[in-house]
Design an enzyme around this catalytic site. Structure first.
Site, short mmCIF file in Angstrom:
data_model
loop_
_atom_site.label_atom_id
_atom_site.label_comp_id
_atom_site.label_asym_id
_atom_site.label_seq_id
_atom_site.Cartn_x
_atom_site.Cartn_y
_atom_site.Cartn_z
N SER A 147 0.83 -1.22 0.00
CA SER A 147 0.00 0.00 0.00
C SER A 147 0.85 1.26 0.00
O SER A 147 0.38 2.33 -0.37
CB SER A 147 -0.92 0.00 1.22
OG SER A 147 -0.14 0.08 2.39
N SER A 204 15.26 -6.65 5.78
CA SER A 204 15.67 -6.43 7.17
C SER A 204 15.94 -4.94 7.36
O SER A 204 15.16 -4.09 6.89
CB SER A 204 16.89 -7.31 7.45
OG SER A 204 17.35 -7.13 8.75
N TYR A 214 11.59 -2.56 17.70
CA TYR A 214 11.61 -2.80 16.25
C TYR A 214 12.84 -3.63 15.83
O TYR A 214 12.71 -4.63 15.12
CB TYR A 214 11.62 -1.44 15.54
CG TYR A 214 11.90 -1.47 14.07
CD1 TYR A 214 10.94 -1.90 13.16
CD2 TYR A 214 13.14 -1.04 13.57
CE1 TYR A 214 11.21 -1.91 11.79
CE2 TYR A 214 13.41 -1.05 12.21
CZ TYR A 214 12.44 -1.48 11.33
OH TYR A 214 12.70 -1.50 9.99
N LYS A 244 13.81 -7.37 13.85
CA LYS A 244 14.70 -7.47 12.68
C LYS A 244 15.90 -8.39 12.97
O LYS A 244 16.33 -9.14 12.11
CB LYS A 244 15.20 -6.08 12.25
CG LYS A 244 14.11 -5.19 11.65
CD LYS A 244 13.56 -5.76 10.34
CE LYS A 244 12.64 -4.79 9.62
NZ LYS A 244 11.85 -5.42 8.58
N1 LIG Z 1 11.77 3.10 5.41
C1 LIG Z 1 12.91 2.78 5.91
O1 LIG Z 1 13.79 3.65 6.09
C2 LIG Z 1 13.22 1.34 6.24
C3 LIG Z 1 14.52 1.03 6.63
C4 LIG Z 1 14.83 -0.30 6.92
C5 LIG Z 1 13.88 -1.28 6.79
N2 LIG Z 1 12.60 -0.94 6.43
C6 LIG Z 1 11.63 -2.04 6.32
O2 LIG Z 1 10.99 -1.99 5.06
C7 LIG Z 1 9.72 -2.61 5.13
C8 LIG Z 1 8.68 -1.71 4.48
O3 LIG Z 1 8.55 -0.53 5.24
P1 LIG Z 1 8.28 0.91 4.63
O4 LIG Z 1 9.35 1.79 5.12
O5 LIG Z 1 7.99 0.82 3.19
O6 LIG Z 1 6.98 1.31 5.49
P2 LIG Z 1 5.48 1.65 5.09
O7 LIG Z 1 5.44 2.66 4.00
O8 LIG Z 1 4.84 2.01 6.40
O9 LIG Z 1 4.87 0.28 4.55
C9 LIG Z 1 4.55 -0.77 5.40
C10 LIG Z 1 3.63 -1.75 4.68
O10 LIG Z 1 3.38 -2.84 5.55
C11 LIG Z 1 1.96 -3.05 5.63
N3 LIG Z 1 1.59 -3.59 6.95
C12 LIG Z 1 1.79 -3.02 8.16
N4 LIG Z 1 1.30 -3.81 9.12
C13 LIG Z 1 0.75 -4.90 8.50
C14 LIG Z 1 0.08 -6.06 8.96
N5 LIG Z 1 -0.18 -6.27 10.26
N6 LIG Z 1 -0.32 -6.98 8.05
C15 LIG Z 1 -0.11 -6.79 6.72
N7 LIG Z 1 0.51 -5.69 6.23
C16 LIG Z 1 0.94 -4.76 7.12
C17 LIG Z 1 1.36 -1.67 5.42
O11 LIG Z 1 0.01 -1.80 5.03
P3 LIG Z 1 -1.18 -0.86 5.61
O12 LIG Z 1 -1.30 0.30 4.65
O13 LIG Z 1 -2.38 -1.73 5.58
O14 LIG Z 1 -0.81 -0.44 6.99
C18 LIG Z 1 2.27 -1.14 4.31
O15 LIG Z 1 1.85 -1.63 3.07
C19 LIG Z 1 9.46 -2.90 6.61
O16 LIG Z 1 9.75 -4.25 6.89
C20 LIG Z 1 10.46 -1.98 7.30
O17 LIG Z 1 10.81 -2.44 8.56
C21 LIG Z 1 12.25 0.34 6.15
#
Ligand SMILES: NC(=O)c1ccc[n+]([C@@H]2O[C@H](COP(=O)([O-])OP(=O)(O)OC[C@H]3O[C@@H](n4cnc5c(N)ncnc54)[C@H](OP(=O)(O)O)[C@@H]3O)[C@@H](O)[C@H]2O)c1
Length: 265
Positions: free
Chosen positions: A11, A127, A141, A145
């Site tokens: 999303s 991760s 968090y 990870k």
């Molecule tokens: N952004 C960064 O800097 C960063 C850095 C390191 C790692 N990450 C990792 O990258 C991944 C993606 O994160 P993002 O940064 O893209 O964040 P994001 O924009 O908040 O996206 C998170 C996604 O996960 C879904 N989600 C959350 N809770 C859920 C649940 N209980 N069941 C099913 N889907 C769920 C959300 O859907 P809804 O819209 O329904 O909530 C959304 O599609 C995560 O694993 C995060 O830890 C991110």
């Protein structure tokens, strides 16, 4: 070769960009969602809630029934809890682990039998660089990870014999919805309040200035095309990637001192 790819959580953020980039490359992309949202043309959406094992099972067997195979699983969906460990109640830890760890384990366990039978597959676990360095006030968090790191390592060894590759991608800070949706626990009378506020401001500034998630999506597209992908890919700024290297080579005491200073502690 065009592949059938399942991405969890499309999303927003990484998931949304990965789905767009991979469908543009001609792959068949299924992305999980929990509610109606905009996705790139051609991406097929399917309901999945990581805290609900039945929904995971249903989504994966549905894709397999239609396509007959699943070539790539990208474990991406997740939530983010922040705050001092002492102030974070048990249910906050449990929720984080339920979604970002048990939900991923469940997804993997439902996909692996299909990949095993087809004697091929690629599992990519998103991760974090924080899972290699540790971060203050991100203990809830990063615990999940770190758990994914341990899981991935064992999984890689177990699945090698079935020609299933396991890849871990560790992103640094990227500009996604992550910043807005972080769930924070900090007690009103917290002894960490001042430090936490300072560290959080630094973390949020870095996230706000973070890279475009399209960079990560393009990297993932290149990994998928590789015949023999590496086990780990770091994707982030020079300083974030260097931190991982410093952690490996520096005495722990010096690294702890540096990272504490960096986060204003
Ligand atoms: N952004 C960064 O800097 C960063 C850095 C390191 C790692 N990450 C990792 O990258 C991944 C993606 O994160 P993002 O940064 O893209 O964040 P994001 O924009 O908040 O996206 C998170 C996604 O996960 C879904 N989600 C959350 N809770 C859920 C649940 N209980 N069941 C099913 N889907 C769920 C959300 O859907 P809804 O819209 O329904 O909530 C959304 O599609 C995560 O694993 C995060 O830890 C991110």
């Amino acid at each position: 070769m065009k592949k059938v790819i399942l991405i969890t959580g499309i999303s927003s953020g990484f998931g949304k960009e990965m789905a767009r980039v991979l469908v543009e490359k001609g792959h068949t992309v299924y992305g999980t969602i929990r509610s109606k949202c905009d996705v790139a043309e051609g991406v097929k959406t399917i309901y999945m809630e990581l805290a609900d094992g039945e929904s995971i099972k249903k989504a994966i067997s549905h894709i397999h029934d239609i396509e007959g195979h699943i070539d790539v699983l990208i474990n991406n969906a997740g939530m983010h809890s922040g705050g001092p460990i002492e102030d974070s109640p048990e249910d906050v830890f449990r929720k984080q682990m339920d979604i970002n760890f048990h939900g991923w384990v469940n997804t993997i366990k439902n996909v692996v039998p299909f990949m095993r039978k087809q004697n091929s597959g690629l599992i990519i676990n998103i991760s974090s660089i924080g899972a290699l360095t540790g971060l203050p006030f991100q203990g809830v968090y990063t615990s999940a990870k770190f758990a994914i790191e341990g899981l991935s390592y064992a999984l890689r060894l177990e699945l090698k014999q079935f020609n299933i590759h396991v890849v871990v991608v560790n992103p640094g800070d990227f500009k996604t919805r992550n910043v807005e949706t972080r769930e924070i626990s900090v007690a009103d009378n917290s002894v960490y309040k001042k430090q936490f506020k300072k560290s959080l401001a630094i973390i949020e500034k870095e996230e706000g200035n973070g890279k475009d998630p399209e960079i990560l999506a393009n990297k993932i597209a290149r990994i998928i095309e590789k015949k023999n992908p590496k086990y780990r890919y770091l994707v982030g700024s020079f300083i974030q990637k260097s931190a991982v290297c410093f952690k490996r080579i520096m005495p722990e005491r010096i690294f702890t001192h540096l990272i504490s200073k960096y986060y204003g502690m």
